[in-house]
Write a protein that holds these residues in place. Structure first.
Motif, PDB file in Angstrom:
ATOM      1  N   THR A  34      39.137  12.043  -5.920  1.00 44.83           N
ATOM      2  CA  THR A  34      38.015  11.115  -5.982  1.00 44.83           C
ATOM      3  C   THR A  34      37.178  11.258  -4.733  1.00 44.83           C
ATOM      4  N   SER A  35      35.868  11.159  -4.899  1.00 45.81           N
ATOM      5  CA  SER A  35      34.929  11.192  -3.779  1.00 45.81           C
ATOM      6  C   SER A  35      34.114   9.915  -3.816  1.00 45.81           C
ATOM      7  N   GLY A  36      34.083   9.240  -2.693  1.00 47.06           N
ATOM      8  CA  GLY A  36      33.266   8.038  -2.592  1.00 47.06           C
ATOM      9  C   GLY A  36      31.808   8.400  -2.384  1.00 47.06           C
ATOM     10  N   PRO A  37      30.908   7.487  -2.696  1.00 42.68           N
ATOM     11  CA  PRO A  37      29.481   7.766  -2.579  1.00 42.68           C
ATOM     12  C   PRO A  37      28.915   7.546  -1.181  1.00 42.68           C
ATOM     13  N   GLU A  38      29.744   7.175  -0.205  1.00 44.09           N
ATOM     14  CA  GLU A  38      29.256   6.738   1.090  1.00 44.09           C
ATOM     15  C   GLU A  38      28.510   7.816   1.871  1.00 44.09           C
ATOM     16  N   ALA A  39      29.076   9.012   2.020  1.00 46.31           N
ATOM     17  CA  ALA A  39      28.450  10.041   2.851  1.00 46.31           C
ATOM     18  C   ALA A  39      27.112  10.503   2.279  1.00 46.31           C
ATOM     19  N   THR A 102      33.695  10.568  -8.990  1.00 48.02           N
ATOM     20  CA  THR A 102      32.899  10.005  -7.915  1.00 48.02           C
ATOM     21  C   THR A 102      32.800   8.506  -8.135  1.00 48.02           C
ATOM     22  N   GLY A 103      32.848   7.773  -7.058  1.00 44.24           N
ATOM     23  CA  GLY A 103      32.776   6.313  -7.130  1.00 44.24           C
ATOM     24  C   GLY A 103      33.821   5.719  -6.212  1.00 44.24           C
ATOM     25  N   ARG A 104      34.035   4.443  -6.331  1.00 41.89           N
ATOM     26  CA  ARG A 104      35.060   3.794  -5.513  1.00 41.89           C
ATOM     27  C   ARG A 104      36.403   4.400  -5.888  1.00 41.89           C
ATOM     28  N   PRO A 105      37.072   5.078  -4.955  1.00 41.09           N
ATOM     29  CA  PRO A 105      38.297   5.817  -5.295  1.00 41.09           C
ATOM     30  C   PRO A 105      39.356   4.966  -5.982  1.00 41.09           C
ATOM     31  N   GLU A 106      39.607   3.765  -5.489  1.00 36.65           N
ATOM     32  CA  GLU A 106      40.679   2.958  -6.067  1.00 36.65           C
ATOM     33  C   GLU A 106      40.396   2.611  -7.520  1.00 36.65           C
ATOM     34  N   ARG A 107      39.168   2.341  -7.851  1.00 30.94           N
ATOM     35  CA  ARG A 107      38.811   2.000  -9.226  1.00 30.94           C
ATOM     36  C   ARG A 107      38.816   3.243 -10.115  1.00 30.94           C
ATOM     37  N   ALA A 108      38.383   4.372  -9.565  1.00 28.19           N
ATOM     38  CA  ALA A 108      38.402   5.623 -10.334  1.00 28.19           C
ATOM     39  C   ALA A 108      39.829   6.028 -10.684  1.00 28.19           C
ATOM     40  N   VAL A 109      40.758   5.842  -9.744  1.00 29.57           N
ATOM     41  CA  VAL A 109      42.157   6.203  -9.997  1.00 29.57           C
ATOM     42  C   VAL A 109      42.764   5.274 -11.046  1.00 29.57           C
ATOM     43  N   SER A 134      52.307   0.499   5.194  1.00 30.05           N
ATOM     44  CA  SER A 134      52.309   1.943   4.938  1.00 30.05           C
ATOM     45  C   SER A 134      51.331   2.312   3.826  1.00 30.05           C
ATOM     46  N   LEU A 135      50.711   1.315   3.227  1.00 27.04           N
ATOM     47  CA  LEU A 135      49.682   1.553   2.216  1.00 27.04           C
ATOM     48  C   LEU A 135      48.326   1.113   2.755  1.00 27.04           C
ATOM     49  N   GLY A 136      47.337   1.995   2.629  1.00 30.03           N
ATOM     50  CA  GLY A 136      45.971   1.627   2.970  1.00 30.03           C
ATOM     51  C   GLY A 136      45.386   0.750   1.866  1.00 30.03           C
ATOM     52  N   PRO A 137      44.203   0.203   2.095  1.00 28.40           N
ATOM     53  CA  PRO A 137      43.615  -0.710   1.103  1.00 28.40           C
ATOM     54  C   PRO A 137      43.429  -0.090  -0.283  1.00 28.40           C
ATOM     55  N   ALA A 138      42.946   1.137  -0.364  1.00 28.98           N
ATOM     56  CA  ALA A 138      42.722   1.752  -1.681  1.00 28.98           C
ATOM     57  C   ALA A 138      44.047   1.973  -2.404  1.00 28.98           C
ATOM     58  N   SER A 139      45.048   2.476  -1.702  1.00 24.55           N
ATOM     59  CA  SER A 139      46.353   2.701  -2.330  1.00 24.55           C
ATOM     60  C   SER A 139      47.000   1.385  -2.737  1.00 24.55           C
ATOM     61  N   ARG A 140      46.851   0.365  -1.918  1.00 27.98           N
ATOM     62  CA  ARG A 140      47.401  -0.955  -2.271  1.00 27.98           C
ATOM     63  C   ARG A 140      46.757  -1.442  -3.559  1.00 27.98           C
ATOM     64  N   PHE A 141      45.448  -1.285  -3.693  1.00 28.77           N
ATOM     65  CA  PHE A 141      44.750  -1.691  -4.911  1.00 28.77           C
ATOM     66  C   PHE A 141      45.300  -0.931  -6.112  1.00 28.77           C
ATOM     67  N   VAL A 142      45.462   0.379  -5.960  1.00 31.11           N
ATOM     68  CA  VAL A 142      45.961   1.198  -7.067  1.00 31.11           C
ATOM     69  C   VAL A 142      47.367   0.770  -7.463  1.00 31.11           C
ATOM     70  N   VAL A 143      48.244   0.584  -6.488  1.00 27.07           N
ATOM     71  CA  VAL A 143      49.620   0.168  -6.790  1.00 27.07           C
ATOM     72  C   VAL A 143      49.615  -1.189  -7.503  1.00 27.07           C
ATOM     73  N   ASP A 144      48.773  -2.092  -7.052  1.00 26.61           N
ATOM     74  CA  ASP A 144      48.728  -3.434  -7.642  1.00 26.61           C
ATOM     75  C   ASP A 144      48.098  -3.470  -9.029  1.00 26.61           C
ATOM     76  N   HIS A 145      47.213  -2.517  -9.343  1.00 28.60           N
ATOM     77  CA  HIS A 145      46.449  -2.592 -10.589  1.00 28.60           C
ATOM     78  C   HIS A 145      46.704  -1.449 -11.565  1.00 28.60           C
ATOM     79  N   ALA A 146      47.546  -0.502 -11.220  1.00 28.34           N
ATOM     80  CA  ALA A 146      47.789   0.647 -12.104  1.00 28.34           C
ATOM     81  C   ALA A 146      48.308   0.183 -13.462  1.00 28.34           C
ATOM     82  N   PRO A 147      47.741   0.733 -14.550  1.00 27.04           N
ATOM     83  CA  PRO A 147      48.179   0.338 -15.891  1.00 27.04           C
ATOM     84  C   PRO A 147      49.357   1.164 -16.404  1.00 27.04           C
ATOM     85  N   CYS A 148      50.088   1.804 -15.482  1.00 24.55           N
ATOM     86  CA  CYS A 148      51.228   2.633 -15.874  1.00 24.55           C
ATOM     87  C   CYS A 148      52.238   2.634 -14.728  1.00 24.55           C
TER      88      CYS A 148
END
Length: 173
Positions: A34-39, A102-109, A134-148
């Protein structure tokens, strides 16, 4: 079985190795970057902010100065992601699909994991201690919201148990 492997700079080898070790033969393995749109957005914004400054009427900037650098940054990001995905696929040494989002990585994952049987990602926060940091914010979001189901791996050997946070104090009686 569909296995999504989140490919992130710095931690991807551990994720690919986990997929090779844990995904059964015949599983559909998807390497996801995933690539964020920031840069690109920052480059577009900086360029737009400079339009009209420092140029006299009828004076043209030097060759190449009139091009918005945001497009070049987007191209460089896409080339970098493609190279990383190719390297990850070579390390996997199994048939796989490579995807770039492309987009917010945590939501794309999380969206990519919809319908998957397993999502593999690595810890990306403070890896010197066991625990939630040991989890950054994006990974924490993914772990908390993953549908699998999620396989969370350490990108290097896990810290010793003596880094485990202390237990909370006992409740007063």
């Amino acid at each position: 079985m569909t296995v999504i492997v989140w490919i992130v700079e710095g931690t991807w080898p551990a994720c690919v190795d986990a997929a090779r070790d844990h995904a059964p033969e015949g599983a559909e393995i998807v390497l996801l970057h995933t690539s964020g749109p920031e840069a690109p957005a920052a480059a577009h914004g900086a360029y737009a902010g400079l339009l009209g400054r420092g140029h006299r009427r009828g004076h043209h900037p030097p060759e190449g100065w009139g091009n918005d650098p945001g497009s070049r940054v987007e191209d460089l990001a896409a080339a970098s992601a493609d190279a990383l995905l190719r390297t990850a696929a070579d390390r996997l040494a199994r048939p796989c699909t490579r995807r770039e989002r492309t987009g917010r990585p945590e939501r794309a994952v999380v969206a990519a994991a919809d319908g998957a049987d397993l999502l593999i990602l690595a810890r990306d926060g403070d890896r010197s201690h066991l625990g939630p940091h040991s989890l950054g914010p994006a990974s924490r979001f993914v772990v908390d919201h993953a549908p699998c189901p999620v396989l969370l791996v350490w990108p290097e050997p896990a810290p010793d148990l003596d880094t485990l946070p202390p237990p909370p104090p006992p409740e007063p009686a």
